[in-house]
Design a protein around this motif. Structure first.
Motif, PDB file in Angstrom:
ATOM      1  N   LYS A  18       2.487   6.962   9.700  1.00 35.73           N
ATOM      2  CA  LYS A  18       3.685   6.462   9.035  1.00 35.73           C
ATOM      3  C   LYS A  18       3.514   6.272   7.529  1.00 35.73           C
ATOM      4  CE  LYS A  18       4.678   3.928  13.321  1.00 35.73           C
ATOM      5  NZ  LYS A  18       5.899   4.578  13.760  1.00 35.73           N
ATOM      6  N   ILE A  19       2.271   6.076   7.087  1.00 33.68           N
ATOM      7  CA  ILE A  19       1.996   5.808   5.676  1.00 33.68           C
ATOM      8  C   ILE A  19       1.119   6.931   5.126  1.00 33.68           C
ATOM      9  CG2 ILE A  19       1.092   4.151   4.011  1.00 33.68           C
ATOM     10  CD1 ILE A  19       3.445   3.112   5.635  1.00 33.68           C
TER      11      ILE A  19
ATOM     12  N   GLN B 292      -1.935   6.395   0.975  1.00 37.72           N
ATOM     13  CA  GLN B 292      -2.330   5.033   0.602  1.00 37.72           C
ATOM     14  C   GLN B 292      -3.458   4.549   1.512  1.00 37.72           C
ATOM     15  OE1 GLN B 292      -0.862   4.289  -2.082  1.00 37.72           O
ATOM     16  NE2 GLN B 292       0.984   5.560  -1.999  1.00 37.72           N
TER      17      GLN B 292
ATOM     18  N   GLY C  40       6.035   4.003  -0.780  1.00 36.38           N
ATOM     19  CA  GLY C  40       5.752   3.526   0.570  1.00 36.38           C
ATOM     20  C   GLY C  40       5.474   2.050   0.710  1.00 36.38           C
TER      21      GLY C  40
ATOM     22  N   ALA D 218       7.919   0.752   3.362  1.00 33.05           N
ATOM     23  CA  ALA D 218       7.567   1.402   4.631  1.00 33.05           C
ATOM     24  C   ALA D 218       6.292   0.795   5.210  1.00 33.05           C
ATOM     25  CB  ALA D 218       7.390   2.903   4.422  1.00 33.05           C
ATOM     26  N   CYS D 219       5.367   0.440   4.345  1.00 35.03           N
ATOM     27  CA  CYS D 219       4.112  -0.166   4.797  1.00 35.03           C
ATOM     28  C   CYS D 219       4.376  -1.544   5.403  1.00 35.03           C
ATOM     29  CB  CYS D 219       3.150  -0.282   3.619  1.00 35.03           C
ATOM     30  SG  CYS D 219       1.448  -0.594   4.110  1.00 35.03           S
TER      31      CYS D 219
ATOM     32  N   ILE E  24       5.190  13.438   4.076  1.00 38.17           N
ATOM     33  CA  ILE E  24       6.192  12.400   4.344  1.00 38.17           C
ATOM     34  C   ILE E  24       7.480  13.032   4.858  1.00 38.17           C
ATOM     35  CG2 ILE E  24       7.666  10.660   3.246  1.00 38.17           C
ATOM     36  CD1 ILE E  24       5.301  10.060   1.381  1.00 38.17           C
TER      37      ILE E  24
ATOM     38  N   GLU F 105       9.510  12.179   8.346  1.00 37.11           N
ATOM     39  CA  GLU F 105      10.923  11.818   8.407  1.00 37.11           C
ATOM     40  C   GLU F 105      11.699  12.773   9.319  1.00 37.11           C
ATOM     41  OE1 GLU F 105      12.463   9.243   7.232  1.00 37.11           O
ATOM     42  OE2 GLU F 105      10.797   8.376   6.105  1.00 37.11           O
TER      43      GLU F 105
END
Length: 736
Positions: free
Chosen positions: A450-451, A454, A491, A494-495, A651, A655
């Motif tokens: 999902k991330i 990072q 993000g 989102a994180c 990403i 999505e």
């Protein structure tokens, strides 16, 4: 009951299928569920669709003819044992009366060992839409020892809150009558006052032999209500008093009065009625009377009657509420004897747990494993800060025993405890079950899906998860506090959402993340909206009171007024704030995340990958903007990197994969596949140097989702297939 209308709603429990059913006559709606809760939710939907906003149940005693206290339907249905059949008939209101309360209902409660004839009558009444069979059933049940119950249906164009007001004195009061209203059953566990005999005897003696008012003061869960309940019971039983005891919510005392004169008149009428019946008034939530101007408030009016000895009151308060009253109207407390009670000691609590086991075995035929008892004690001690023992464990086991009885479970073990606790709080089983090991590689895979880009942030989050799993986090602070720094669209939000999902799961109705846009609080006066004022609780207080297990996200924290930072320091340091009445609001089961893009505007590397120097500049910008005392209370400042082109494509692929979960595709069995050209195209239009990947979702909606919807409209028979999507000749192509 000449004003009765035809029923619009029926709620039945059938013996034959051991399921709850709700029938809405004259429609095609039949609601079916394993529990009352499921059926109530379905009933609510139907009621909302027909513009009915509230159901209230009023109990009518067999021994008294006056109407007793109305309560919300959930509480009353849940207070009836699941083994008891229930029939509710709700009649439409007389629509030319706007106030409601003209609809009547009669409810007859039967018994589990009812004969086959009754079972058949129940099913027949369902099939006949409560026709002739209803009258037969009613006559049958009336011959039993049953309790009549009346229900009001409130019809309104506006949502209504619980209404405790009435023009008739004592209509909002529940009279406690000996012996038949000292109920037994699972839902009466909370009224058991074990290991507090000295308090029961002290209050019983005051009630029976002294003309004094009493306030029992102690923390929530210390057993105040159960002590009062048992003291009244013993006073009525042993002293054989002629006195009567009425229980009323604080908001019902003034009735429907809008003006001072009306309020005084209503209170005077109430007190005269109490005097005629030698009545003592047990006031629930007495703190709620203390509002408005002190000199014209309800307590100020009651004070005159207390001074003359014309009113006898018993009530409960916490210490913070007591302090609030001392500031609001100090003289009010001078008419009360205040008895203090603290949280139960471990030795006493262990005896309570033994009695709970014994009661469960003897009265409900359900065994409670000792391991399950002490696991509950440990979990509630760690994760339930709003109540103390024994109240919170008795309330918890009321839920456990109700569930066990409904599902015909004869033993409560640790698995049932963990299952119910996880559903109650939202906390993942990983953090509750010691036997589930924390595997770093699986946790990292969860976040990496999902991330993107990072990894250093994910590593720090895994460290927090590891600390929480082992129970080594500071129990007197939030689970952790972060400041996420970095440019827009990389993000940060989102994180925060991913962390909330990992800790507290996914709940569309009650999401485990509270997002507060701090740009809404830019002037000093906005502090009241966020944190509250003397007259009202702020948004932050209300949100966390309703969802104590959550990720609390302060988005774009730097846009808030500086006074807000000062007021948040105590929250970051102690995990505690107070509402407008001085009651503590705990943030100890929250993860606090603040996001900021301070420093991004001054850096030339806004677009793609930063250097180590730029990370230092972000950190420096934070320290220049925020006061040191504020930053020192944050556990970690994590700087997010800008994204490179490959990461943006990754990403985009994530999505796009989420589109397959949309109901319009899943219901038709349609799956989507994408080629590299389409992913590259969407990545290019969904990313810019200033906003990062934030515009990506908008690009997917405008470009791709629109194209898919046009295709499905033009090809309505398409289902159970895979659609291949590509980008060719500057156009999105869709093929089967």
């Amino acid at each position: 009951m000449s004003n009765q209308k035809k029923p619009i709603l029926t709620y039945l429990y059938t013996f034959t299928e051991n399921l709850f059913l709700a029938q809405v006559p004259f429609t095609d709606y039949i609601c079916l569920g394993d529990s009352r809760t499921q059926v109530i939710e379905e009933i609510r939907k139907i009621m909302a669709a027909d513009n009915y906003t509230q159901l209230e149940i009023d109990y009518m005693s067999n021994f008294e003819s006056e109407l007793l206290n109305g309560q919300i339907i959930d509480e009353n249905l849940d207070s009836v044992s699941p083994s008891v059949p229930l029939e509710l008939e709700v009649f439409k209101l007389n629509e030319d009366k706007q106030e409601g309360h003209t609809g009547y209902l009669h409810n007859y409660i039967g018994h589990l060992n009812a004969p086959k004839k009754l079972r058949k009558a129940l099913l027949k009444s369902l099939k006949l839409h409560l026709g002739d069979g209803e009258q037969t059933l009613a006559r049958f049940l009336l011959n039993k020892k049953v309790e009549n119950i009346f229900i009001d249906v409130v019809r309104s164009d506006e949502p209504k809150i619980e209404d405790f007001s009435s023009e008739k004195p004592l209509e909002n009061a529940e009279q406690i009558i000996f012996p038949n209203q000292f109920n037994t059953g699972i839902n009466q566990l909370k009224n058991n006052a074990w290991e507090v005999d000295s308090f029961i005897q002290k209050i019983k003696n005051i009630l029976a032999h002294q003309n004094e008012n009493v306030i029992l003061c102690g923390p929530v869960g210390s057993g105040k209500s159960s002590i009062i309940y048992q003291a009244i019971k013993e006073a009525l039983v042993s002293e054989k008093q002629n006195a009567r005891y009425y229980r009323m919510h604080a908001r019902g005392i003034k009735g429907k009065a809008k003006y001072i004169g009306e309020k005084e008149k209503n209170i005077e009428t109430l007190i005269n009625k109490l005097s005629q019946n030698a009545g003592t008034l047990w006031i629930d939530e007495i703190i709620e009377m203390f509002e408005g101007e002190p000199d014209t408030s309800t307590p100020a009016i009651l004070r005159k009657f207390l001074k003359r000895g014309q009113l006898k009151i018993i009530a409960e308060l916490t210490k913070s509420e007591l302090l609030f009253i001392q500031d609001f109207l100090p003289s009010f407390l001078s008419y009360f004897q205040i008895i203090y009670i603290d949280e139960m000691e471990d030795e006493q609590l262990d005896k309570v747990l033994e009695k709970l086991q014994e009661t469960s075995r003897s009265e409900f035929n359900i065994e409670i494993d000792t391991e399950a008892l002490f696991l509950s004690k440990r979990l509630l001690k760690r994760f339930s800060p709003y109540e103390v023992f024994p109240g919170k464990i008795l309330r918890f086991f009321t839920e456990c025993l109700s569930k066990a009885q409904t599902q015909k479970i004869s033993r409560i073990n640790r698995d049932l405890i963990i299952d119910l606790f996880c559903k109650r709080t939202g906390i993942a089983e990983l953090f509750i079950r010691d036997e589930i090991k924390l595997e770093d590689n699986k946790v990292k895979a969860f976040f990496s899906e999902k991330i993107v880009g990072q990894e250093h942030v994910v590593d720090r989050l895994i460290n927090i998860i590891r600390i929480f799993k082992t129970g080594l986090n500071n129990p007197n602070k939030p689970i952790s506090t972060f400041l996420f720094a970095g440019p827009t669209g990389v993000g940060k939000t989102a994180c925060a959402k991913t962390l909330a999902e990992f800790f507290f799961g996914v709940d569309d109705n009650n999401p485990p993340i509270i997002r507060i846009d701090m740009s809404e609080f830019q002037i000093p006066g906005d502090l009241r909206k966020l944190l509250g004022s003397q007259s009202d609780s702020g948004r932050l207080i209300k949100e966390v009171r309703n969802r104590p297990f959550c990720v609390l996200l302060f988005d774009e924290i730097e846009k808030a007024h500086s006074s807000i930072f000062d007021n948040l320091m105590n929250l970051l340091d102690e995990g505690l704030m107070k509402d407008n009445r001085g009651r503590p609001i705990h943030f100890k089961n929250t993860i606090i995340i603040m996001t900021s893009n301070i420093g991004a505007q001054s850096l030339s590397s806004i677009g793609f990958q930063e250097t180590d120097t730029s990370v230092v500049k972000y950190q420096s910008a934070m320290r220049a903007f925020f006061r040191p005392e504020f930053l020192n209370r944050i556990d970690e400042i994590l700087t997010f990197h800008s994204l490179n082109p490959d990461q943006v494509k990754e990403i985009t692929a994530i999505e796009l994969s989420n589109l397959n979960e949309r109901s319009g595709l899943k219901s038709k069995g349609i799956k989507l596949e994408y080629d590299a050209l389409l992913i590259n195209y969407l990545a290019s239009i969904g990313f810019n140097k200033k906003m990062g990947a934030r515009p990506l979702q908008r690009a997917i909606e405008h470009q791709l989702v629109r194209a898919i919807s046009l295709y499905l409209v033009a090809n309505q028979g398409v289902e159970n297939c895979t659609l291949h999507l590509s980008y060719d000749n500057e156009k999105i192509q869709i093929k089967r």
